[in-house]
Design a protein around this motif. Sequence first.
Motif, PDB file in Angstrom:
ATOM      1  N   GLU A 149       0.822  -1.215   0.000  1.00 13.24           N
ATOM      2  CA  GLU A 149       0.000   0.000   0.000  1.00 13.24           C
ATOM      3  C   GLU A 149       0.857   1.266   0.000  1.00 13.24           C
ATOM      4  OE1 GLU A 149      -3.209   2.230   2.937  1.00 13.24           O
ATOM      5  OE2 GLU A 149      -2.581   0.190   3.380  1.00 13.24           O
ATOM      6  N   PHE A 150       2.014   1.203   0.648  1.00 11.72           N
ATOM      7  CA  PHE A 150       2.863   2.378   0.800  1.00 11.72           C
ATOM      8  C   PHE A 150       4.094   2.370  -0.103  1.00 11.72           C
ATOM      9  CE2 PHE A 150       0.858   1.724   5.021  1.00 11.72           C
ATOM     10  CZ  PHE A 150       0.033   2.823   4.988  1.00 11.72           C
ATOM     11  N   PHE A 151       4.369   1.240  -0.753  1.00 13.03           N
ATOM     12  CA  PHE A 151       5.572   1.109  -1.570  1.00 13.03           C
ATOM     13  C   PHE A 151       5.565   2.123  -2.712  1.00 13.03           C
ATOM     14  CE2 PHE A 151       7.609  -0.813  -5.362  1.00 13.03           C
ATOM     15  CZ  PHE A 151       8.912  -0.705  -4.931  1.00 13.03           C
ATOM     16  N   GLY A 152       6.540   3.008  -2.732  1.00 10.94           N
ATOM     17  CA  GLY A 152       6.686   3.984  -3.810  1.00 10.94           C
ATOM     18  C   GLY A 152       5.519   4.947  -3.936  1.00 10.94           C
ATOM     19  N   LYS A 153       4.753   5.118  -2.888  1.00 14.40           N
ATOM     20  CA  LYS A 153       3.519   5.922  -2.923  1.00 14.40           C
ATOM     21  C   LYS A 153       3.780   7.378  -3.302  1.00 14.40           C
ATOM     22  CE  LYS A 153      -0.914   6.440  -1.275  1.00 14.40           C
ATOM     23  NZ  LYS A 153      -1.855   6.266  -2.319  1.00 14.40           N
ATOM     24  N   ALA A 154       4.953   7.907  -3.019  1.00 16.07           N
ATOM     25  CA  ALA A 154       5.272   9.294  -3.397  1.00 16.07           C
ATOM     26  C   ALA A 154       5.076   9.494  -4.898  1.00 16.07           C
ATOM     27  CB  ALA A 154       6.697   9.659  -2.986  1.00 16.07           C
ATOM     28  N   GLY A 155       5.400   8.487  -5.683  1.00 18.30           N
ATOM     29  CA  GLY A 155       5.221   8.574  -7.131  1.00 18.30           C
ATOM     30  C   GLY A 155       3.763   8.675  -7.524  1.00 18.30           C
ATOM     31  N   ASP A 156       2.907   7.918  -6.853  1.00 22.73           N
ATOM     32  CA  ASP A 156       1.470   7.995  -7.119  1.00 22.73           C
ATOM     33  C   ASP A 156       0.951   9.400  -6.822  1.00 22.73           C
ATOM     34  OD1 ASP A 156       1.189   5.201  -7.738  1.00 22.73           O
ATOM     35  OD2 ASP A 156       1.165   4.768  -5.595  1.00 22.73           O
ATOM     36  N   ILE A 157       1.370   9.951  -5.704  1.00 25.08           N
ATOM     37  CA  ILE A 157       0.912  11.277  -5.276  1.00 25.08           C
ATOM     38  C   ILE A 157       1.361  12.343  -6.271  1.00 25.08           C
ATOM     39  CG2 ILE A 157       1.176  13.045  -3.490  1.00 25.08           C
ATOM     40  CD1 ILE A 157       1.433  10.628  -1.482  1.00 25.08           C
ATOM     41  N   ILE A 158       2.639  12.326  -6.633  1.00 23.21           N
ATOM     42  CA  ILE A 158       3.180  13.328  -7.561  1.00 23.21           C
ATOM     43  C   ILE A 158       2.557  13.176  -8.942  1.00 23.21           C
ATOM     44  CG2 ILE A 158       5.283  14.065  -8.771  1.00 23.21           C
ATOM     45  CD1 ILE A 158       6.793  13.385  -6.107  1.00 23.21           C
ATOM     46  N   SER A 159       2.405  11.953  -9.409  1.00 22.42           N
ATOM     47  CA  SER A 159       1.810  11.689 -10.711  1.00 22.42           C
ATOM     48  C   SER A 159       0.402  12.271 -10.795  1.00 22.42           C
ATOM     49  CB  SER A 159       1.769  10.182 -10.968  1.00 22.42           C
ATOM     50  OG  SER A 159       1.055   9.885 -12.142  1.00 22.42           O
ATOM     51  N   GLU A 160      -0.380  12.014  -9.781  1.00 24.64           N
ATOM     52  CA  GLU A 160      -1.763  12.509  -9.773  1.00 24.64           C
ATOM     53  C   GLU A 160      -1.809  14.034  -9.619  1.00 24.64           C
ATOM     54  OE1 GLU A 160      -5.695  12.114  -6.999  1.00 24.64           O
ATOM     55  OE2 GLU A 160      -4.519  10.288  -7.337  1.00 24.64           O
ATOM     56  N   MET A 161      -0.987  14.562  -8.726  1.00 34.83           N
ATOM     57  CA  MET A 161      -1.014  15.993  -8.450  1.00 34.83           C
ATOM     58  C   MET A 161      -0.604  16.830  -9.665  1.00 34.83           C
ATOM     59  SD  MET A 161       0.894  18.037  -5.369  1.00 34.83           S
ATOM     60  CE  MET A 161      -0.167  17.298  -4.142  1.00 34.83           C
ATOM     61  N   TYR A 162       0.393  16.352 -10.427  1.00 31.12           N
ATOM     62  CA  TYR A 162       0.938  17.137 -11.535  1.00 31.12           C
ATOM     63  C   TYR A 162       0.620  16.557 -12.915  1.00 31.12           C
ATOM     64  CZ  TYR A 162       3.242  19.654  -7.852  1.00 31.12           C
ATOM     65  OH  TYR A 162       3.488  20.414  -6.729  1.00 31.12           O
ATOM     66  N   ASN A 163      -0.212  15.519 -12.940  1.00 29.91           N
ATOM     67  CA  ASN A 163      -0.657  14.931 -14.198  1.00 29.91           C
ATOM     68  C   ASN A 163       0.512  14.521 -15.104  1.00 29.91           C
ATOM     69  OD1 ASN A 163      -2.650  13.998 -15.932  1.00 29.91           O
ATOM     70  ND2 ASN A 163      -2.688  15.909 -17.082  1.00 29.91           N
ATOM     71  N   VAL A 164       1.454  13.787 -14.522  1.00 34.29           N
ATOM     72  CA  VAL A 164       2.579  13.225 -15.269  1.00 34.29           C
ATOM     73  C   VAL A 164       2.580  11.713 -15.056  1.00 34.29           C
ATOM     74  CG1 VAL A 164       4.005  15.304 -15.114  1.00 34.29           C
ATOM     75  CG2 VAL A 164       4.234  13.520 -13.373  1.00 34.29           C
ATOM     76  N   PRO A 165       3.184  10.972 -15.974  1.00 31.75           N
ATOM     77  CA  PRO A 165       3.205   9.525 -15.794  1.00 31.75           C
ATOM     78  C   PRO A 165       4.089   9.096 -14.620  1.00 31.75           C
ATOM     79  CG  PRO A 165       4.114  10.130 -17.960  1.00 31.75           C
ATOM     80  CD  PRO A 165       3.758  11.389 -17.245  1.00 31.75           C
ATOM     81  N   LEU A 166       3.614   8.090 -13.907  1.00 34.53           N
ATOM     82  CA  LEU A 166       4.454   7.392 -12.940  1.00 34.53           C
ATOM     83  C   LEU A 166       5.205   6.360 -13.774  1.00 34.53           C
ATOM     84  CD1 LEU A 166       5.495   6.506 -10.187  1.00 34.53           C
ATOM     85  CD2 LEU A 166       3.418   5.123  -9.943  1.00 34.53           C
ATOM     86  N   VAL A 167       6.469   6.629 -14.030  1.00 35.93           N
ATOM     87  CA  VAL A 167       7.248   5.792 -14.938  1.00 35.93           C
ATOM     88  C   VAL A 167       7.480   4.411 -14.331  1.00 35.93           C
ATOM     89  CG1 VAL A 167       9.413   5.596 -16.222  1.00 35.93           C
ATOM     90  CG2 VAL A 167       8.362   7.843 -15.890  1.00 35.93           C
ATOM     91  N   ARG A 168       7.842   4.399 -13.036  1.00 33.60           N
ATOM     92  CA  ARG A 168       8.153   3.114 -12.399  1.00 33.60           C
ATOM     93  C   ARG A 168       8.327   3.309 -10.905  1.00 33.60           C
ATOM     94  NH1 ARG A 168       9.384  -1.620 -15.253  1.00 33.60           N
ATOM     95  NH2 ARG A 168      10.731  -3.112 -14.224  1.00 33.60           N
ATOM     96  N   LYS A 169       8.035   2.252 -10.160  1.00 32.13           N
ATOM     97  CA  LYS A 169       8.360   2.190  -8.740  1.00 32.13           C
ATOM     98  C   LYS A 169       9.564   1.265  -8.605  1.00 32.13           C
ATOM     99  CE  LYS A 169       3.731   3.030  -6.959  1.00 32.13           C
ATOM    100  NZ  LYS A 169       2.680   2.538  -6.040  1.00 32.13           N
ATOM    101  N   VAL A 170      10.578   1.741  -7.893  1.00 32.19           N
ATOM    102  CA  VAL A 170      11.844   1.024  -7.790  1.00 32.19           C
ATOM    103  C   VAL A 170      12.110   0.692  -6.325  1.00 32.19           C
ATOM    104  CG1 VAL A 170      14.334   1.202  -8.174  1.00 32.19           C
ATOM    105  CG2 VAL A 170      12.743   2.197  -9.836  1.00 32.19           C
ATOM    106  N   GLU A 171      12.514  -0.531  -6.075  1.00 30.15           N
ATOM    107  CA  GLU A 171      12.858  -0.917  -4.712  1.00 30.15           C
ATOM    108  C   GLU A 171      14.343  -0.697  -4.463  1.00 30.15           C
ATOM    109  OE1 GLU A 171      11.780  -4.204  -1.383  1.00 30.15           O
ATOM    110  OE2 GLU A 171      11.800  -4.894  -3.459  1.00 30.15           O
ATOM    111  N   LEU A 172      14.613   0.010  -3.364  1.00 27.01           N
ATOM    112  CA  LEU A 172      15.969   0.293  -2.912  1.00 27.01           C
ATOM    113  C   LEU A 172      16.827   0.883  -4.027  1.00 27.01           C
ATOM    114  CD1 LEU A 172      16.387  -2.822  -0.605  1.00 27.01           C
ATOM    115  CD2 LEU A 172      15.732  -0.504   0.055  1.00 27.01           C
ATOM    116  N   ARG A 173      17.860   0.175  -4.497  1.00 29.78           N
ATOM    117  CA  ARG A 173      18.736   0.723  -5.546  1.00 29.78           C
ATOM    118  C   ARG A 173      18.383   0.222  -6.947  1.00 29.78           C
ATOM    119  NH1 ARG A 173      24.213   2.953  -3.499  1.00 29.78           N
ATOM    120  NH2 ARG A 173      23.588   3.481  -1.387  1.00 29.78           N
ATOM    121  N   GLY A 174      17.305  -0.541  -7.043  1.00 28.95           N
ATOM    122  CA  GLY A 174      16.804  -0.958  -8.342  1.00 28.95           C
ATOM    123  C   GLY A 174      17.562  -2.109  -8.974  1.00 28.95           C
TER     124      GLY A 174
END
Length: 120
Positions: free
Chosen positions: A80-105
Motif C-alpha cells: 500500500e505504501f511502496f513507492g507511494k510518493a510517485g502515485d501522489i506526484i503523478s496525480e497531483m501534476y498529471n505526469v506519468p508514474l514511470v516506475r516504482k523502484v525498490e531500494l537501488r533498483g
Amino acid sequence: MKNINVIYYTLSGNTESFARKLTDEPFDIKDVNKTNQPYVLLTPTYKFGQVPDIVSEWLEDNHANMIGVVSFGNRNWGSEFFGKAGDIISEMYNVPLVRKVELRGTEEDVAYITEFIHGY
C-alpha cells in the motif's frame, strides 16, 4: 531527441546511485533552484507513503517541465505504501508514474526508465 535531465532527491543514497546509472550528469534537487528543461524526477517515499517535504516544496516552482516521476521505496513498508510518493506526484501534476523502484533498483528498472527517457 530532446535533452531530458534526471533530477533526484536522496537521503540514503539509493536514488542518487540509481540516477547515476541513467546518466553521467544527474542533478541533485538541492542544487537546482529553477529548471526550464524537461526532466524526470526520482524521489524516495518516506514513512507511510509520504513525499519528502523538500521534494514537495521544490515542485511548487518546478513542476511545469516534469515529464515523469520515478519513486523509490522498500516493500517492507507494505504494498500500500511502496513507492507511494510517485502515485501522489503523478496525480497531483498529471505526469506519468514511470516506475516504482525498490531500494537501488535492478538492471531491468534501469532499462525500462532509460527507454522511457529516450522515447520521449
